[in-house]
Motif scaffolding. Sequence first.
Motif, short mmCIF file in Angstrom:
data_model
loop_
_atom_site.label_atom_id
_atom_site.label_comp_id
_atom_site.label_asym_id
_atom_site.label_seq_id
_atom_site.Cartn_x
_atom_site.Cartn_y
_atom_site.Cartn_z
N LEU A 33 0.82 -1.21 0.00
CA LEU A 33 0.00 0.00 0.00
C LEU A 33 0.86 1.26 0.00
O LEU A 33 0.54 2.25 -0.68
CB LEU A 33 -0.92 -0.01 1.23
N GLY A 34 1.96 1.21 0.77
CA GLY A 34 2.85 2.37 0.85
C GLY A 34 3.46 2.71 -0.50
O GLY A 34 3.53 3.89 -0.88
N MET A 35 3.90 1.68 -1.24
CA MET A 35 4.49 1.94 -2.55
C MET A 35 3.46 2.50 -3.52
O MET A 35 3.77 3.39 -4.33
CB MET A 35 5.10 0.65 -3.10
N MET A 36 2.23 2.00 -3.42
CA MET A 36 1.17 2.52 -4.30
C MET A 36 0.89 3.99 -3.98
O MET A 36 0.75 4.82 -4.89
CB MET A 36 -0.10 1.67 -4.12
N PHE B 184 2.93 6.09 -2.48
CA PHE B 184 4.12 6.88 -2.78
C PHE B 184 4.16 7.23 -4.27
O PHE B 184 4.46 8.38 -4.65
CB PHE B 184 5.36 6.08 -2.38
N ALA B 185 3.83 6.24 -5.09
CA ALA B 185 3.82 6.49 -6.54
C ALA B 185 2.69 7.43 -6.93
O ALA B 185 2.85 8.32 -7.77
CB ALA B 185 3.70 5.16 -7.28
N ALA B 186 1.53 7.23 -6.30
CA ALA B 186 0.36 8.04 -6.65
C ALA B 186 0.54 9.50 -6.24
O ALA B 186 -0.03 10.40 -6.88
CB ALA B 186 -0.89 7.46 -5.99
N MET B 187 1.32 9.75 -5.19
CA MET B 187 1.48 11.11 -4.69
C MET B 187 2.72 11.81 -5.25
O MET B 187 3.17 12.83 -4.75
CB MET B 187 1.53 11.11 -3.16
N GLY B 188 3.29 11.22 -6.27
CA GLY B 188 4.38 11.88 -6.97
C GLY B 188 5.76 11.65 -6.38
O GLY B 188 6.70 12.35 -6.75
N LYS B 189 5.92 10.71 -5.52
CA LYS B 189 7.22 10.33 -4.95
C LYS B 189 7.93 11.48 -4.24
O LYS B 189 9.15 11.55 -4.20
CB LYS B 189 8.15 9.75 -6.03
N GLY B 190 7.15 12.38 -3.68
CA GLY B 190 7.74 13.50 -2.94
C GLY B 190 7.85 13.18 -1.46
O GLY B 190 7.64 12.06 -1.00
N ILE B 191 8.22 14.23 -0.69
CA ILE B 191 8.38 14.05 0.75
C ILE B 191 7.07 13.64 1.40
O ILE B 191 7.03 12.74 2.25
CB ILE B 191 8.91 15.36 1.38
N GLY C 46 4.60 12.08 0.02
CA GLY C 46 4.30 10.70 -0.36
C GLY C 46 5.09 9.71 0.49
O GLY C 46 4.59 8.68 0.91
N GLY C 47 6.37 10.05 0.75
CA GLY C 47 7.18 9.18 1.58
C GLY C 47 6.66 9.10 3.01
O GLY C 47 6.65 8.03 3.63
N PHE C 48 6.23 10.25 3.51
CA PHE C 48 5.68 10.28 4.87
C PHE C 48 4.41 9.45 4.97
O PHE C 48 4.24 8.65 5.90
CB PHE C 48 5.39 11.72 5.28
N VAL C 49 3.52 9.61 4.00
CA VAL C 49 2.27 8.83 4.01
C VAL C 49 2.55 7.34 3.87
O VAL C 49 1.92 6.49 4.53
CB VAL C 49 1.33 9.32 2.89
N ALA C 50 3.52 6.97 3.01
CA ALA C 50 3.86 5.56 2.81
C ALA C 50 4.40 4.95 4.11
O ALA C 50 4.02 3.84 4.50
CB ALA C 50 4.88 5.42 1.69
N ALA C 51 5.31 5.70 4.77
CA ALA C 51 5.89 5.21 6.02
C ALA C 51 4.81 5.06 7.10
O ALA C 51 4.79 4.08 7.85
CB ALA C 51 6.99 6.15 6.51
N LEU C 52 3.91 6.04 7.16
CA LEU C 52 2.83 5.97 8.14
C LEU C 52 1.91 4.79 7.86
O LEU C 52 1.45 4.11 8.78
CB LEU C 52 2.03 7.28 8.11
N THR C 53 1.66 4.53 6.60
CA THR C 53 0.82 3.39 6.22
C THR C 53 1.44 2.08 6.67
O THR C 53 0.76 1.20 7.21
CB THR C 53 0.60 3.37 4.69
#
Length: 235
Positions: free
Chosen positions: A157-160, A162-169, A171-178
């Motif tokens: 889910l995090g990778m999805m 991260f990719a959907a949010m443009g691979k920015g900071i 997106g990374g924060f949301v992926a890590a939180l997920t």
Amino acid sequence: MSDADTRMAKILARAAQMQQSTEDDDRLAQLEDAAAEVGIDRALMRRAAWEQSLEAVQPPRTLGVPTRVVRRRWLDTDLSDAKTRAHLLTRLDSIFGAKGERSEDDAHATWTARHVVVTFESQGDGTLVQISERFVNTATTMMSTGAALGLGTGMMLGMMLFAAMGKGILGGFVAALTVLLTVSGGAMFGRSRTLVAIANAEDTFERALASLELPRENPARADTNGALTDGSSDS
């Protein structure tokens, strides 16, 4: 702290423990007096105290989950009689649906199968029976498995995200939180499954103890309980 200070501290702690024990005995004697006034046998009060004595001790825990289940009951039976011991141990085979390993003498008996341990000990004019099972590995395995499944799900889910949010900071924060949330959720799921297994064991032990209390002269009634456990156990 010197050796002398250490010894004195131990002496003081032991004296306090003995004082507490004396106070507990005094309170129990008062309860027995009160019970006798309303027609309750003093011996029954003492037996009830023996049964409940273990409940005052907190079982070991892993992440807040008890890792040992113990239940006690007083049996009004003579353990020194070999036929009585054979009856009790055979009943356990039927109750738990397993042929247990046995050891016995005139004052003690032990039955063990699938990590369930049942002990009988002569106490006064009766027998104290204890049923216990350890859940250390069960708790660790279930919570670890849940966390691992949560990690795998969270990473996908995090990778999805991260990719959907443009691979920015962000997106990374949301992926890590997920990932963190799914790992925590998986561990909590494993914890809940462990608590269910423990609750089932507690219910099984209570029914087993009730079955052991049934009269010997009515074995057909006792056998209606059948096997009370599904074989889940711990090492």
